[in-house]
Design a protein around this motif. Structure first.
Motif, mmCIF file in Angstrom:
data_model
loop_
_atom_site.group_PDB
_atom_site.id
_atom_site.type_symbol
_atom_site.label_atom_id
_atom_site.label_comp_id
_atom_site.label_asym_id
_atom_site.label_seq_id
_atom_site.Cartn_x
_atom_site.Cartn_y
_atom_site.Cartn_z
ATOM 1 N N UNK A 273 0.874 -1.176 0.000
ATOM 2 C CA UNK A 273 0.000 0.000 0.000
ATOM 3 C C UNK A 273 0.906 1.218 0.000
ATOM 4 N N UNK A 274 0.910 1.937 -1.117
ATOM 5 C CA UNK A 274 1.792 3.094 -1.268
ATOM 6 C C UNK A 274 1.032 4.339 -0.835
ATOM 7 N N UNK A 275 1.561 5.018 0.168
ATOM 8 C CA UNK A 275 0.912 6.185 0.738
ATOM 9 C C UNK A 275 1.321 7.453 0.018
ATOM 10 N N UNK A 276 0.608 8.519 0.269
ATOM 11 C CA UNK A 276 0.848 9.779 -0.446
ATOM 12 C C UNK A 276 2.209 10.392 -0.127
ATOM 13 N N UNK A 277 2.755 10.062 1.031
ATOM 14 C CA UNK A 277 4.079 10.595 1.370
ATOM 15 C C UNK A 277 5.209 9.681 0.900
ATOM 16 N N UNK A 278 4.863 8.622 0.143
ATOM 17 C CA UNK A 278 5.862 7.712 -0.400
ATOM 18 C C UNK A 278 6.118 6.485 0.449
ATOM 19 N N UNK A 279 5.656 6.491 1.671
ATOM 20 C CA UNK A 279 5.848 5.344 2.553
ATOM 21 C C UNK A 279 5.053 4.154 2.030
ATOM 22 N N UNK A 280 5.612 2.943 2.230
ATOM 23 C CA UNK A 280 4.928 1.713 1.819
ATOM 24 C C UNK A 280 4.643 0.883 3.062
ATOM 25 N N UNK A 281 3.401 0.469 3.212
ATOM 26 C CA UNK A 281 3.018 -0.404 4.327
ATOM 27 C C UNK A 281 2.329 -1.639 3.768
ATOM 28 N N UNK A 282 2.340 -2.682 4.574
ATOM 29 C CA UNK A 282 1.639 -3.927 4.218
ATOM 30 C C UNK A 282 0.505 -4.150 5.201
ATOM 31 N N UNK A 283 -0.555 -4.746 4.699
ATOM 32 C CA UNK A 283 -1.729 -4.961 5.534
ATOM 33 C C UNK A 283 -2.480 -6.192 5.055
ATOM 34 N N UNK A 284 -3.180 -6.843 5.977
ATOM 35 C CA UNK A 284 -4.046 -7.960 5.605
ATOM 36 C C UNK A 284 -5.419 -7.477 5.164
ATOM 37 N N UNK A 285 -5.803 -6.307 5.667
ATOM 38 C CA UNK A 285 -7.153 -5.789 5.439
ATOM 39 C C UNK A 285 -7.084 -4.301 5.137
ATOM 40 N N UNK A 286 -7.859 -3.860 4.150
ATOM 41 C CA UNK A 286 -8.103 -2.433 3.938
ATOM 42 C C UNK A 286 -9.577 -2.192 4.245
#
Length: 431
Positions: A244-257
């Protein structure tokens, strides 16, 4: 001549409409409410077998019961809590309906499938209406004629889904907050919640003991205070599989959105020629946020947001009933359009807001109620409920996780009109 009035829905807004109409019965009103379910309560029914609602298992109200209540009809004094569950709110609405003998005016399991204008030659001074309903038990479809229609179908039925690039590639579960029910389904999972409005914040708090990690994704300048287990991150730019690429460039992983992105106004039963214009989720051309300027015998109750809803419904339905009974005469079209434009200036332009937030009344809600009362030459409400509402808003900002443990009591001897029975210390620092 008897005036015929249809009310669509028997939730909190519809019940308020019926109560206001009951008080005007000596003005020769004949009215009925159509309700899809087999009971009153609308969105406050948990797991309604006949329609989808947005109630999850452990939901608590965002406002104290002293703020939520219809004027003159308090919640039960047997419950010392100020923030109660959906079961208690539903019981309150059922008690309201029974106390004012409203059930006799409701046709349950009757779904409105079309509202359309009668032919012009059938109309008198204003539009009259064909309301077509289907009995959900027998399948029988019937059409009835009315002089006025009050639309009280709520605005928590059609989820607003974000147009996120690559969301369909997400390697996990995607759901809207409308479909969230229990934190146990997300045990030991990483959950990213998009949206930091009331639903997003409340669900984040509900998940704390079950989810292994919670991201609250939003673009607000100020972040809500919830828990160290909830990490605030920026909005979503795009999704690529598990990333999941965020607007500030950070990338996170998640099981659920989980999309806590609100709802769209939906009036699927309105015929095309009388369907309201909706632009950026703003229902346009409503005088006093209520009366359809193009069809002044049509009223849209309860579209406003960021409000104390039951007192707001009460003010709107009292005004609508006064218009219908002849107690108050609407201004001409030109004046209604001018006032509609002036309100847009106040709620959008002057606030430097975007159009989609037009119905978010916030602090204006109290002025709005007083303006409606003034037009009807009725005394304004006291400032007590407003004072408590504003206090709770401050407490919620201090700690969105714990503020619902607070307890309040209305008190005439207090300068503010209420007393704080209990507040967690974490909520008192900035309150």
């Amino acid at each position: 001549m008897m005036k015929r009035v249809a009310v669509i829905g028997a939730g909190a807004a519809g019940l308020s409409a019926l109560r206001s109409l009951v008080k005007c019965q000596n003005h020769l009103l004949n009215f009925v409410a159509f309700e899809t379910s087999d009971r009153v309560g609308g969105t406050w029914i948990h797991n309604d077998p006949f329609k989808a609602t947005s109630m999850y298992d452990r939901l608590l109200t965002n406002l104290p019961t002293d703020v939520m209540a219809y004027p003159g009809f308090p919640f039960s004094t047997d419950d010392e809590r100020s923030f109660v569950g959906h079961k208690e709110v539903l019981k309150y609405l059922q008690r309201f309906a029974e106390h004012y003998n409203l059930l006799q005016h409701i046709r349950f399991r009757e779904r409105v499938i079309e509202v359309d204008i009668l032919s012009p030659e059938s109309a008198n001074e204003h539009d009259q209406w064909n309301v077509t309903v289907r009995n959900e038990e027998s399948g029988l479809v019937t059409t009835h004629q009315f002089d006025y229609v009050l639309i009280c179908n709520g605005h928590y039925t059609e989820p607003k889904l974000s147009n996120i690039q690559g969301l369909d590639t997400f390697d996990g579960e995607v759901l809207h907050s409308h479909h969230y029910r229990s934190p146990s389904a997300y045990k030991n999972k990483i959950v990213l919640i998009l949206g930091a409005g009331p639903s997003g914040v409340d669900i984040a708090a509900d998940l704390i003991d079950d989810a292994s990690k919670i991201y609250l994704s939003h673009n607000k300048k100020a972040s809500p205070v919830i828990s160290n287990k909830v990490e605030m991150v920026s909005g979503i730019e795009r999704v690529d599989g598990k990333d999941i690429i965020l607007r500030d460039g950070k990338i996170v992983n998640s099981d659920v959105i989980l999309l806590a992105t609100g709802y769209r106004f939906s009036f699927p039963f309105m015929a095309k020629r009388c369907h309201p214009t909706i632009s950026s989720n703003r229902v346009a051309s409503l005088y006093r946020l209520l009366v359809d300027i193009n069809h002044p015998s049509l009223y849209y109750v309860g579209l406003s947001q960021a409000i104390a809803s039951f007192p707001h419904f009460h003010a709107q339905t009292e005004f609508a009933a006064a218009c219908i009974s002849g107690e108050f005469s609407l201004p001409d079209r030109k004046e209604m359009e001018k006032q509609c434009d002036d309100l847009y200036q106040k709620l959008v332009t002057d606030r430097n807001e975007v159009e989609k937030h037009y119905h978010n009344l916030k602090e204006y809600q109290w002025t709005y109620i007083r303006e409606l009362n003034h037009l009807l030459n009725r005394p304004p409400p006291t400032y007590v409920v407003e004072n408590l509402y504003n206090h709770v808003h401050t407490v919620r900002q201090a700690n969105s996780l714990l503020y619902k443990q607070s307890r309040y009591r209305l008190c005439n001897e207090s300068h503010e009109g209420y007393v704080v029975v209990f507040e967690p210390s974490e909520c008192q620092s900035t309150a």
